[in-house]
Design a protein around this motif. Structure first.
Motif, PDB file in Angstrom:
ATOM      1  N   SER A 139      39.084  42.707  44.459  1.00 57.78           N
ATOM      2  CA  SER A 139      38.315  42.319  45.663  1.00 57.78           C
ATOM      3  C   SER A 139      39.101  43.138  46.701  1.00 57.78           C
ATOM      4  N   GLY A 140      40.332  43.019  46.778  1.00 58.04           N
ATOM      5  CA  GLY A 140      41.025  43.781  47.963  1.00 58.04           C
ATOM      6  C   GLY A 140      40.911  45.252  48.032  1.00 58.04           C
ATOM      7  N   LEU A 141      40.956  45.966  46.918  1.00 62.08           N
ATOM      8  CA  LEU A 141      40.613  47.222  46.826  1.00 62.08           C
ATOM      9  C   LEU A 141      39.224  47.670  46.943  1.00 62.08           C
ATOM     10  N   SER A 142      38.147  46.721  46.583  1.00 67.43           N
ATOM     11  CA  SER A 142      36.915  47.161  47.047  1.00 67.43           C
ATOM     12  C   SER A 142      36.715  47.004  48.200  1.00 67.43           C
TER      13      SER A 142
ATOM     14  N   MET B 179      38.566  47.786  50.525  1.00 66.85           N
ATOM     15  CA  MET B 179      39.078  49.010  51.313  1.00 66.85           C
ATOM     16  C   MET B 179      38.499  50.229  50.762  1.00 66.85           C
ATOM     17  N   GLY B 180      37.350  50.319  50.090  1.00 67.20           N
ATOM     18  CA  GLY B 180      36.548  51.409  49.623  1.00 67.20           C
ATOM     19  C   GLY B 180      36.698  51.897  48.456  1.00 67.20           C
ATOM     20  N   PHE B 181      37.443  51.329  47.572  1.00 62.71           N
ATOM     21  CA  PHE B 181      37.671  51.862  46.079  1.00 62.71           C
ATOM     22  C   PHE B 181      36.591  51.101  45.265  1.00 62.71           C
ATOM     23  N   ASN B 182      36.263  51.900  44.038  1.00 62.54           N
ATOM     24  CA  ASN B 182      35.300  51.297  43.096  1.00 62.54           C
ATOM     25  C   ASN B 182      36.251  50.843  42.005  1.00 62.54           C
ATOM     26  N   VAL B 183      36.189  49.640  41.793  1.00 59.32           N
ATOM     27  CA  VAL B 183      37.249  49.032  40.893  1.00 59.32           C
ATOM     28  C   VAL B 183      36.558  48.396  39.582  1.00 59.32           C
ATOM     29  N   ASP B 184      37.106  48.646  38.337  1.00 61.30           N
ATOM     30  CA  ASP B 184      36.824  48.080  36.961  1.00 61.30           C
ATOM     31  C   ASP B 184      37.934  47.342  36.571  1.00 61.30           C
ATOM     32  N   TRP B 185      37.699  46.207  36.005  1.00 58.74           N
ATOM     33  CA  TRP B 185      38.772  45.178  35.857  1.00 58.74           C
ATOM     34  C   TRP B 185      38.566  44.454  34.493  1.00 58.74           C
TER      35      TRP B 185
ATOM     36  N   GLU C  56      50.523  48.139  50.150  1.00 53.64           N
ATOM     37  CA  GLU C  56      51.428  49.024  49.418  1.00 53.64           C
ATOM     38  C   GLU C  56      50.754  49.595  48.236  1.00 53.64           C
ATOM     39  N   VAL C  57      49.717  48.700  47.501  1.00 56.30           N
ATOM     40  CA  VAL C  57      49.065  49.046  46.202  1.00 56.30           C
ATOM     41  C   VAL C  57      48.347  50.567  46.961  1.00 56.30           C
ATOM     42  N   VAL C  58      47.496  50.359  47.929  1.00 57.49           N
ATOM     43  CA  VAL C  58      46.767  51.364  48.205  1.00 57.49           C
ATOM     44  C   VAL C  58      47.576  52.773  48.510  1.00 57.49           C
ATOM     45  N   ALA C  59      48.799  52.421  49.246  1.00 53.45           N
ATOM     46  CA  ALA C  59      49.691  53.535  49.536  1.00 53.45           C
ATOM     47  C   ALA C  59      50.013  54.428  48.215  1.00 53.45           C
ATOM     48  N   ARG C  60      50.439  53.678  47.269  1.00 52.09           N
ATOM     49  CA  ARG C  60      50.951  54.189  45.860  1.00 52.09           C
ATOM     50  C   ARG C  60      49.760  54.860  45.267  1.00 52.09           C
TER      51      ARG C  60
END
Length: 222
Positions: free
Chosen positions: A18-21, A23-29, A107-111
Protein backbone atom coordinates in the motif's frame (compact mmCIF):
# COMPACT_ATOMS: atom_id res chain seq x y z
CA UNK A 1 8.31 1.39 -11.77
CA UNK A 2 6.91 -2.12 -11.33
CA UNK A 3 8.07 -3.90 -8.16
CA UNK A 4 7.77 -7.53 -7.04
CA UNK A 5 7.46 -8.02 -3.26
CA UNK A 6 7.92 -11.44 -1.62
CA UNK A 7 7.01 -11.15 2.05
CA UNK A 8 4.98 -13.63 4.13
CA UNK A 9 4.35 -11.29 7.07
CA UNK A 10 0.93 -9.89 6.21
CA UNK A 11 1.43 -6.68 8.16
CA UNK A 12 4.76 -5.87 6.54
CA UNK A 13 3.62 -6.98 3.11
CA UNK A 14 0.48 -4.88 3.26
CA UNK A 15 2.43 -1.85 4.48
CA UNK A 16 4.93 -2.23 1.63
CA UNK A 17 2.30 -2.83 -1.02
CA UNK A 18 0.00 0.00 0.00
CA UNK A 19 2.82 2.43 0.85
CA UNK A 20 4.65 1.93 -2.42
CA UNK A 21 1.40 2.07 -4.40
CA UNK A 22 0.55 5.41 -2.81
CA UNK A 23 3.97 6.68 -3.87
CA UNK A 24 3.38 5.81 -7.51
CA UNK A 25 4.84 2.30 -7.82
CA UNK A 26 3.09 -0.71 -9.34
CA UNK A 27 3.38 -3.55 -6.83
CA UNK A 28 2.79 -7.31 -7.10
CA UNK A 29 2.92 -9.06 -3.72
CA UNK A 30 3.49 -12.77 -3.05
CA UNK A 31 3.60 -14.51 0.33
CA UNK A 32 5.00 -17.93 -0.62
CA UNK A 33 8.50 -18.72 -1.83
CA UNK A 34 7.28 -21.43 -4.19
CA UNK A 35 5.24 -18.85 -6.08
CA UNK A 36 8.35 -16.75 -6.51
CA UNK A 37 10.35 -19.28 -8.51
CA UNK A 38 9.15 -18.05 -11.88
CA UNK A 39 7.57 -14.73 -10.85
CA UNK A 40 10.39 -12.62 -12.34
CA UNK A 41 9.51 -14.08 -15.75
CA UNK A 42 5.92 -12.83 -15.61
CA UNK A 43 6.55 -9.07 -15.81
CA UNK A 44 9.37 -6.54 -16.39
CA UNK A 45 10.11 -5.88 -12.74
CA UNK A 46 12.65 -3.14 -12.09
CA UNK A 47 13.47 -4.31 -8.56
CA UNK A 48 12.50 -7.30 -6.37
CA UNK A 49 12.01 -6.87 -2.62
CA UNK A 50 12.73 -10.22 -0.97
CA UNK A 51 12.20 -11.46 2.57
CA UNK A 52 14.55 -14.35 3.34
CA UNK A 53 12.26 -16.25 5.72
CA UNK A 54 9.61 -17.34 3.22
CA UNK A 55 7.57 -20.55 3.52
CA UNK A 56 8.21 -23.55 1.25
CA UNK A 57 11.22 -22.03 -0.54
CA UNK A 58 13.33 -19.54 1.39
CA UNK A 59 14.78 -16.35 -0.01
CA UNK A 60 18.34 -17.64 -0.36
CA UNK A 61 17.15 -20.58 -2.46
CA UNK A 62 15.12 -18.22 -4.63
CA UNK A 63 18.09 -15.94 -5.14
CA UNK A 64 20.34 -18.83 -6.12
CA UNK A 65 17.69 -20.09 -8.53
CA UNK A 66 17.16 -16.69 -10.17
CA UNK A 67 20.85 -15.93 -10.57
CA UNK A 68 21.60 -19.42 -11.91
CA UNK A 69 19.01 -18.75 -14.63
CA UNK A 70 20.60 -15.45 -15.55
CA UNK A 71 17.91 -13.22 -14.04
CA UNK A 72 19.67 -9.92 -13.32
CA UNK A 73 16.81 -7.94 -11.76
CA UNK A 74 18.18 -6.03 -8.74
CA UNK A 75 17.14 -7.60 -5.43
CA UNK A 76 16.66 -5.76 -2.12
CA UNK A 77 16.53 -8.23 0.77
CA UNK A 78 14.65 -7.64 4.02
CA UNK A 79 16.17 -9.07 7.19
CA UNK A 80 15.92 -8.73 10.96
CA UNK A 81 18.28 -6.09 12.33
CA UNK A 82 20.41 -8.65 14.18
CA UNK A 83 20.53 -11.25 11.37
CA UNK A 84 24.09 -10.61 10.16
CA UNK A 85 24.59 -14.17 8.80
CA UNK A 86 21.39 -13.81 6.75
CA UNK A 87 22.51 -10.48 5.32
CA UNK A 88 25.89 -11.88 4.36
CA UNK A 89 24.32 -15.01 2.84
CA UNK A 90 21.85 -12.91 0.87
CA UNK A 91 24.53 -10.65 -0.57
CA UNK A 92 26.73 -13.64 -1.41
CA UNK A 93 23.79 -15.30 -3.17
CA UNK A 94 23.41 -12.32 -5.49
CA UNK A 95 21.34 -9.69 -3.67
CA UNK A 96 22.22 -6.09 -4.47
CA UNK A 97 21.28 -4.43 -1.18
CA UNK A 98 19.60 -5.18 2.14
CA UNK A 99 17.29 -3.36 4.52
CA UNK A 100 16.78 -4.20 8.18
CA UNK A 101 13.35 -4.50 9.76
CA UNK A 102 11.69 -2.34 10.97
CA UNK A 103 12.10 0.25 8.21
CA UNK A 104 10.55 3.48 6.94
CA UNK A 105 8.84 3.46 3.54
CA UNK A 106 10.89 6.52 2.57
CA UNK A 107 14.10 4.51 2.95
CA UNK A 108 12.65 1.66 0.89
CA UNK A 109 11.85 4.11 -1.92
CA UNK A 110 15.32 5.68 -1.77
CA UNK A 111 16.96 2.25 -2.01
CA UNK A 112 14.69 1.23 -4.90
CA UNK A 113 15.72 4.30 -6.86
CA UNK A 114 19.39 3.72 -6.02
CA UNK A 115 19.20 0.16 -7.34
CA UNK A 116 17.35 1.34 -10.45
CA UNK A 117 19.99 4.02 -11.11
CA UNK A 118 22.77 1.48 -10.74
CA UNK A 119 21.04 -0.91 -13.13
CA UNK A 120 20.58 1.83 -15.72
CA UNK A 121 24.02 3.34 -15.28
CA UNK A 122 22.66 6.68 -14.08
CA UNK A 123 24.30 8.92 -11.50
CA UNK A 124 21.18 10.66 -10.20
CA UNK A 125 17.40 10.60 -10.34
CA UNK A 126 17.04 13.07 -13.20
CA UNK A 127 16.70 12.07 -16.84
CA UNK A 128 17.30 14.76 -19.48
CA UNK A 129 16.05 14.49 -23.05
CA UNK A 130 16.64 17.74 -24.86
CA UNK A 131 14.67 20.40 -22.99
CA UNK A 132 12.58 17.75 -21.23
CA UNK A 133 13.65 16.72 -17.72
CA UNK A 134 12.10 14.01 -15.56
CA UNK A 135 12.90 14.01 -11.85
CA UNK A 136 12.24 10.52 -10.50
CA UNK A 137 12.57 11.59 -6.87
CA UNK A 138 9.68 14.06 -6.83
CA UNK A 139 8.00 12.65 -9.97
CA UNK A 140 7.97 15.99 -11.76
CA UNK A 141 8.45 16.58 -15.49
CA UNK A 142 9.57 19.92 -16.86
CA UNK A 143 9.72 21.21 -20.43
CA UNK A 144 11.97 24.22 -21.03
CA UNK A 145 12.01 24.72 -17.27
CA UNK A 146 8.22 24.75 -16.91
CA UNK A 147 6.46 22.03 -14.93
CA UNK A 148 4.15 19.79 -16.96
CA UNK A 149 1.30 18.17 -15.04
CA UNK A 150 1.14 14.38 -15.40
CA UNK A 151 -1.09 11.76 -13.86
CA UNK A 152 0.36 8.49 -12.55
CA UNK A 153 0.14 6.56 -15.83
CA UNK A 154 1.44 9.45 -17.95
CA UNK A 155 4.42 9.84 -15.63
CA UNK A 156 5.17 6.11 -15.63
CA UNK A 157 4.95 5.88 -19.42
CA UNK A 158 7.26 8.86 -19.86
CA UNK A 159 9.66 7.38 -17.32
CA UNK A 160 9.66 4.06 -19.19
CA UNK A 161 10.38 5.65 -22.57
CA UNK A 162 13.04 8.04 -21.27
CA UNK A 163 14.81 5.25 -19.39
CA UNK A 164 15.13 3.17 -22.59
CA UNK A 165 15.39 5.74 -25.42
CA UNK A 166 16.48 3.27 -28.09
CA UNK A 167 13.95 0.54 -27.37
CA UNK A 168 10.72 -0.03 -29.24
CA UNK A 169 7.96 -0.92 -26.77
CA UNK A 170 4.97 -2.96 -27.89
CA UNK A 171 1.57 -2.28 -26.36
CA UNK A 172 1.99 -5.42 -24.24
CA UNK A 173 5.40 -4.22 -23.02
CA UNK A 174 3.90 -0.92 -21.90
CA UNK A 175 0.88 -2.52 -20.23
CA UNK A 176 3.13 -4.90 -18.28
CA UNK A 177 5.26 -2.01 -17.06
CA UNK A 178 2.40 0.34 -16.13
CA UNK A 179 0.02 -2.07 -14.44
CA UNK A 180 0.10 -4.78 -11.78
CA UNK A 181 -1.77 -8.10 -11.83
CA UNK A 182 -5.08 -6.82 -10.42
CA UNK A 183 -5.44 -3.71 -12.58
CA UNK A 184 -8.14 -3.50 -15.24
CA UNK A 185 -6.82 -2.29 -18.60
CA UNK A 186 -9.00 -0.86 -21.37
CA UNK A 187 -8.15 -1.91 -24.93
CA UNK A 188 -7.09 1.60 -25.99
CA UNK A 189 -5.38 2.65 -22.77
CA UNK A 190 -1.86 2.77 -24.18
CA UNK A 191 -2.90 4.79 -27.21
CA UNK A 192 -4.70 7.30 -24.98
CA UNK A 193 -1.60 7.94 -22.86
CA UNK A 194 0.67 8.12 -25.91
CA UNK A 195 -1.66 10.77 -27.34
CA UNK A 196 -1.63 12.75 -24.10
CA UNK A 197 2.16 12.79 -23.92
CA UNK A 198 2.37 13.98 -27.52
CA UNK A 199 0.00 16.84 -26.74
CA UNK A 200 2.05 17.88 -23.72
CA UNK A 201 5.57 17.47 -25.14
CA UNK A 202 5.14 17.62 -28.91
CA UNK A 203 3.97 15.17 -31.56
CA UNK A 204 7.53 14.29 -32.57
CA UNK A 205 8.49 13.04 -29.07
CA UNK A 206 7.15 9.52 -29.63
CA UNK A 207 7.38 7.61 -32.89
CA UNK A 208 4.92 4.88 -33.86
CA UNK A 209 6.40 1.82 -35.53
CA UNK A 210 3.66 0.07 -37.48
CA UNK A 211 2.83 -3.37 -36.04
CA UNK A 212 5.72 -3.00 -33.58
CA UNK A 213 5.10 -0.30 -31.00
CA UNK A 214 6.43 3.02 -29.77
CA UNK A 215 9.83 4.63 -29.31
CA UNK A 216 11.24 8.00 -28.33
CA UNK A 217 11.91 9.95 -31.50
CA UNK A 218 12.95 13.61 -31.40
CA UNK A 219 14.16 15.59 -28.40
CA UNK A 220 12.07 18.68 -27.55
CA UNK A 221 13.95 21.79 -28.65
CA UNK A 222 14.17 25.31 -27.30
Amino acid sequence: MRILVLEDDLGIGDALSSGLSEMGFNVDWLTDGALGLHAPDTAPYEVIILDLGLPNIDGIALLNHWRSRGIKTPVLILTARDALPERVAGLNAGADDYLCKPFAIEEVVARLYALSRRQRGQSNNEIDFGTLTLNRTNKVATLKGETVALNKQEYQLLDLLLSHPNKIFSRADIEESLYSWDDDIESNTVEVYISRLRKKFGKSLIKTWRNMGYQLDEKPKL
